[in-house]
Design an enzyme around this catalytic site. Structure first.
Site, short mmCIF file in Angstrom:
data_model
loop_
_atom_site.label_atom_id
_atom_site.label_comp_id
_atom_site.label_asym_id
_atom_site.label_seq_id
_atom_site.Cartn_x
_atom_site.Cartn_y
_atom_site.Cartn_z
N ASP A 12 0.79 -1.25 0.00
CA ASP A 12 0.00 0.00 0.00
C ASP A 12 0.82 1.30 0.00
O ASP A 12 0.49 2.23 0.75
CB ASP A 12 -0.97 0.00 1.20
CG ASP A 12 -2.00 -1.12 1.16
OD1 ASP A 12 -1.95 -1.94 0.23
OD2 ASP A 12 -2.85 -1.18 2.07
N LYS A 110 -7.08 -4.95 -2.93
CA LYS A 110 -7.86 -5.47 -1.80
C LYS A 110 -8.76 -4.38 -1.27
O LYS A 110 -8.53 -3.20 -1.52
CB LYS A 110 -6.92 -5.97 -0.71
CG LYS A 110 -6.03 -4.87 -0.18
CD LYS A 110 -4.99 -5.39 0.80
CE LYS A 110 -4.13 -4.26 1.31
NZ LYS A 110 -4.84 -3.20 2.01
N CYS A 155 -2.06 -2.64 7.66
CA CYS A 155 -1.96 -3.59 6.55
C CYS A 155 -0.69 -4.42 6.57
O CYS A 155 -0.72 -5.61 6.22
CB CYS A 155 -2.17 -2.86 5.23
SG CYS A 155 -3.89 -2.31 5.07
C1 VGL Z 1 -4.73 0.75 5.67
C2 VGL Z 1 -6.30 1.67 7.05
C3 VGL Z 1 -7.28 1.52 6.08
C4 VGL Z 1 -3.31 0.34 5.47
C5 VGL Z 1 -5.69 0.59 4.68
O1 VGL Z 1 -2.86 0.24 4.31
O2 VGL Z 1 -2.62 0.11 6.49
N1 VGL Z 1 -5.05 1.27 6.85
N2 VGL Z 1 -6.95 1.00 4.91
#
Ligand code: VGL
Ligand code: ZN
Length: 201
Positions: A12, A110, A155
């Site tokens: 991410d 995702k 994540c």
């Molecule tokens: C994430 C919160 C919501 C992350 C993704 O990538 O850690 N955190 N969505």
């Protein structure tokens, strides 16, 4: 170069998790050069991308009276409510412009189910719906995973723990991760990952 059983999983590294983004992680952008350099040492590189439809159920905006970072109860358990972030096709959902995406063998998205959040690259937050990443790794004969990215305590943490539970040998390069650190979540994530046998370096 590590042998063909090793993969680098980059979690991410997207604009919304970098300074100026909707769910900015402090110093989220600082890890990009180091991640690009680390890619050179891995025969397989996989990127993950948080990829929510507009109006996703993890967004506080969908829960009247709730503010971002408050908790709610979902059918699958407690869930943090987030600011709207990483909406499919937006600039916020795009990878950081300096991340080397050319090198990626696979990009796995995702959080696409409107009803279920997905922190882990392996399973949605119901802990049962698979993303398909396990099958991809197994069919390639990959056994060792090195993880880096954002956010350490969400994540990265959930991905590392799920991978360890599935029997992969996992190490997380902490200096190439950055955390949200909500109410002590970074310390809890470190303890949780270590307790499942994840190596933190
Ligand atoms: C994430 C919160 C919501 C992350 C993704 O990538 O850690 N955190 N969505
Ligand atoms: Zn998200």
């Amino acid at each position: 170069m590590r042998d063909a059983t090793h993969a680098l999983i980059v979690i991410d590294v997207q604009n919304d998790f970098c300074p100026g983004g909707a769910l900015a992680v402090p110093e989220g952008d600082r890890i990009v050069p180091g991640i690009n350099a680390l890619m050179e040492a891995f025969p397989a590189v996989i990127l993950t991308q948080d990829w929510h439809p507009a109006g996703h159920s993890s967004f506080a905006s969908q829960h009247p009276g709730k503010a971002p970072m408050e908790m709610t109860e979902m059918p699958y358990g407690p869930q943090v409510l987030w600011p709207d972030h990483c909406v499919q096709g937006t600039n916020g959902a795009a990878f950081h412009a300096d991340l080397n995406t050319t090198r990626a063998d696979l990009i796995i998205r995702k959080g696409t189910n409107p009803a279920i959040d997905s922190y882990s690259a392996f399973f949605e937050n119901d802990q049962t719906t698979p993303t398909g990443l396990e099958g991809y790794l197994r069919t390639r004969g990959i056994e060792h995973l090195t993880m880096v990215g954002l956010a350490t305590d969400f994540c990265v943490n959930f991905s590392a723990v799920d991978a360890a539970k599935l029997g992969f040998a996992v190490d997380v390069r902490m200096e190439l991760c950055r955390a949200i650190d909500l109410n002590g979540s970074l310390a809890a994530a470190r303890d949780g990952m270590a307790s499942f046998g994840v190596t933190l370096t």
